[in-house]
Structure formats: structure tokens, C-alpha cells
Enzyme design. Structure first.
Site, short mmCIF file in Angstrom:
data_model
loop_
_atom_site.label_atom_id
_atom_site.label_comp_id
_atom_site.label_asym_id
_atom_site.label_seq_id
_atom_site.Cartn_x
_atom_site.Cartn_y
_atom_site.Cartn_z
CG ASP A 1 -27.11 35.85 -54.59
OD1 ASP A 1 -26.58 36.85 -55.11
OD2 ASP A 1 -27.14 35.66 -53.36
NE ARG B 1 -41.11 31.91 -28.90
CZ ARG B 1 -41.48 31.43 -27.71
NH1 ARG B 1 -42.56 31.91 -27.13
NH2 ARG B 1 -40.78 30.48 -27.13
CG HIS C 1 -27.84 41.61 -47.01
ND1 HIS C 1 -27.02 40.58 -46.59
CD2 HIS C 1 -27.92 41.49 -48.36
CE1 HIS C 1 -26.61 39.88 -47.65
NE2 HIS C 1 -27.15 40.41 -48.73
CG HIS D 1 -23.68 39.18 -57.20
ND1 HIS D 1 -23.69 40.49 -56.78
CD2 HIS D 1 -24.61 38.55 -56.44
CE1 HIS D 1 -24.57 40.65 -55.81
NE2 HIS D 1 -25.15 39.48 -55.58
CD GLN E 1 -23.74 42.62 -50.08
OE1 GLN E 1 -23.03 43.55 -50.44
NE2 GLN E 1 -24.57 42.00 -50.92
#
Length: 404
Positions: free
Chosen positions: A280, A233, A197, A64, A144
Site C-alpha cells: 500500500d 452488538r 473503506h 500507490h 482518501q
């Protein structure tokens, strides 16, 4: 024709192993010869590697910012400064990455990329844009901005893709309404679809993979693990990415986002061929610790950088990485126990393969792009070469008169 370069007296990291006292030639932006003995080239500028490692340049497919700038500052100067910053740490190629934003801001970032790419002569090469968002799960938004998170909108993403050809990767949550159609569409346009995400479970990941999604974005960060629903689960994205052999993964190997046991686990299960190292990195990469901003200066998130990572002001969660590629490789060797050639592969050949540029980048071989880094035993960068041009050097000298 560009001046030829010759590197000698180096430990060349090649696909077939490390070549001690190796020699290589570069011309017109490409590697022209590699040998385990001296190559006679009297017209070449000579670089004595002084016994240090000579490696393919590092490829960062998720970054970024750095050097006090973010790609979403939306200035050509920011793009070029980030490229120059990361070149000092061995990155020779990168995918500038966005954050979740408005469509208008995203289109502006893409426009700035195209201008900056033409002017980028002294830093890491831009190899396309990575859009991280805005099609995410609010539950897994992390740092975000939730104001801009939304479901995939065909009208929107088709318009964005029709406006530019520079998008090479797009991260999204596959469980969202319309996300499977989104994955199929972007893949049909030659764009890598990546899972990010997300609160998906295994069954949703499997469907996503069958419809184009082939990479797990920053594994463990911003994604579901095992959950329980009415006593049953369900495997999450983490377990799915580890289980599915066809799925590539990328990891922030700063030793903080993922501690040593998880780095070791990912390498044990996925191996170097399926794991890419990413920074990142936000704007604070390569900068002193202290207050910073995640995202654009205009509407970004205030963060504090300490202990080698960005945190929310209340220190309740991580808010970004300040890693550099050389530290990723160093950490995989020193704290995850990965052999040096394998750690280098995770930062070179593997990301090149993921982005389908392995015919040009990621390995030392004749005909490949002359993207080279020279580093010492602690992966401190001594020199960075992009397409045959020296863009950074620390101490290594090269003769100014060919053949001297």
C-alpha cells in the site's frame, strides 16, 4: 531468442519445499528447468546465488507509489520510476493503484497506464490497474479525499470499464446504495471486487460476498469492527473477513499499521493461503523520511513520514505506508513468527491466486514466468529478475561469457 540464464548454488523456495544447492534454467521469459543438482547449460549466462535464497518474485497487488512518485501524478515517467523503485526491493509484478478522484482524473490515469506499460522494460511488471474508490463510506475514508467519495453510479463505472481492459481489481464499500449491483457487474467483466473503506456489518458483508466481493482490502485499515446499536452488538468487516473462510484478506505487514499481535492473529486464523502481503506504498517508499505528499502532486494531501510510516501533519492518524515487499516478508518471519516459506507464499503464490494468474506467476516451476528474486537471511534483495531479464542486482555477479 533471449539469452538463457542459469542460477546455481541457491536455496530454491519451491512448492514442495526448499531445495538446497538448487539449480534452475530460464529462457524466453520462462523457467525451463529446476533441479537439485547442476544442470549442464554451456550456452547460458550463469548466476552464482552464493548459497542465498532463490524465490518467486514478490507480487504487490496494492501499491500507490514509491521513489518520490505516485501513479496519480499521471505521467509515464512516474509509472516507470515506481516500477524501477520497487524492483530493487523484490517486487516483480504489481497492480498500480489509484486513490479516490474525479472521473476525468481516473480516466487519465488509465490512459497513462496503457502507455507506460508498453515502455516498462526495467522495473516491476504491471499486471493491471487497481481502482481504490471512489465508492466508499465517508465515515471510513481515512486519507482518501472525501470531496470525491460517492455512491456507485452505473453510468460512470460502465463507461470507465468500457474504455479500457486494464482494470483488474476495484475496491468499494458494499453497504452503499448500488454497491451490490456494482459488485455483480464488475465481477461479470472479470474484475476482482474488493471490500474497502467500509462501515458494513456482517450481514452486509455476507450479501456482498455472495455477489462477487471476495477480498478484504488492507484488513483492519479503513473498515468497521464490532459496533453497538441500541445495546446490540454487530460484527463488522474485520470480524466478517476473519470468520468467512471464502474471503481472502490482504495486510500491510509493516509492523506499524498492524502491530505484531494482529499479524499473528491474521496468520493464525486465515493462514498463508488466504492472506496476501501488500505494501500500500505511497510515493515516499524508498525515500528518506520527511515531508511528502499522498496522492498526486496536483491536489494530494501533505503528510510527514517518520517512524517508518506516513502520518497526517498533526500526527493524529496514519496517512499511508512506505513499506517495501522485502520488509513485509521479513516482518512476518521476525515479528509474527511465520516460517520463511509461508511468509514468501503470502507475497507470491497467494496474491497470484487471488488475481487468478497462478498459472503464470507465484511459484518456481517449469513453465512459469521467470520472475525471480535472490535474497539473504534478512530478506535483503541481491538480484531481481523479471520475465528472465535482470532488472536489479546488488552484489551478485554473473558471467558475461556463456559457459565460462
Amino acid at each position: 531468442m533471449d539469452q538463457r540464464l542459469k542460477i546455481f548454488n541457491g536455496k530454491l523456495i519451491t512448492p514442495s519445499g526448499i531445495v538446497d544447492n538448487g539449480c534452475m534454467l530460464m529462457a524466453d521469459g520462462a523457467i525451463t528447468a529446476i533441479s537439485d543438482r547442476n544442470i549442464d547449460a554451456p550456452d547460458a549466462l550463469e548466476i552464482d546465488a552464493c548459497g542465498k535464497y532463490v524465490s518467486p518474485g514478490f507480487i504487490d497487488i496494492h501499491v500507490h507509489g514509491g521513489g518520490g512518485h505516485d501513479f496519480m501524478d499521471n505521467t509515464v515517467g512516474a509509472f516507470l520510476a515506481i516500477a524501477n523503485t520497487h524492483a530493487r526491493y523484490g517486487t516483480t509484478a504489481m497492480l498500480p493503484t489509484t486513490l479516490t478522484s474525479s472521473k476525468e482524473e481516473l480516466l487519465e490515469t488509465l490512459r497513462i497506464y496503457e502507455t507506460a506499460d508498453k515502455q516498462n522494460k526495467n522495473g516491476s511488471q504491471f499486471i493491471g490497474m487497481h481502482l481504490e474508490g471512489p465508492y466508499f463510506s465517508v465515515k471510513q475514508c481515512g486519507a482518501q479525499d472525501p470531496r470525491y467519495i460517492r455512491d456507485p453510479d452505473p453510468e460512470e463505472y460502465m463507461e470507465i470499464l468500457s474504455n479500457t481492459s486494464v482494470i483488474k481489481r476495484w475496491s468499494a464499500a458494499p453497504e452503499l446504495k448500488g454497491a451490490i449491483e456494482f459488485g455483480k457487474y464488475v465481477t461479470s467483466k472479470g474484475v476482482l471486487a474488493s471490500i474497502a473503506h467500509t462501515d458494513a456489518i456482517y450481514e452486509e458483508v455476507l450479501i456482498a460476498m455472495e455477489n462477487g466481493y471476495s477480498l478484504a482490502t488492507h484488513l483492519y485499515s479503513g473498515m468497521s469492527g464490532v459496533t453497538r446499536r441500541n445495546a446490540y452488538r454487530y460484527a463488522g468487516v474485520i470480524e466478517s473477513a476473519l470468520l468467512l473462510d471464502e474471503m481472502d484478506v490482504e495486510i500491510i505487514a509493516d509492523g506499524i499499521h498492524l502491530p505484531p499481535p494482529l499479524l499473528k492473529l491474521v496468520y493464525k486464523i486465515k493462514g498463508a493461503d488466504k492472506t496476501a502481503l501488500i505494501t500500500d506504498a505511497m510515493r515516499a517508499a524508498g525515500m528518506p523520511e520527511g515531508e511528502s505528499i499522498l496522492g498526486s502532486l496536483k491536489n494530494g494531501l501533505n503528510v510527514i513520514v517518520e517512524d517508518g510510516v506516513a502520518k497526517l501533519p498533526d500526527r493524529s492518524a496514519f496517512a499511508g505506508s512506505v513499506a517495501t515487499t522485502n520488509r513485509l516478508v521479513y516482518n512476518m518471519i521476525t515479528i509474527a513468527g511465520v516460517p520463511l516459506p509461508e511468509a514468501v507464499k503470502m507475497a507470491t503464490a497467494t496474491p497470484a491466486k487471488i488475481m487468478k494468474i497462478e498459472n503464470k506467476k507465484g511459484t518456481l516451476a517449469a513453465g512459469m514466468d521467470a520472475d525471480i528474486v535472490i535474497f539473504d537471511d534478512e530478506i535483503n534483495i541481491e538480484m531481481t529478475i523479471v520475465k528472465g531479464r535482470v532488472v536489479y542486482r546488488k552484489t551478485l555477479a554473473y558471467n558475461e561469457t556463456a559457459g565460462s
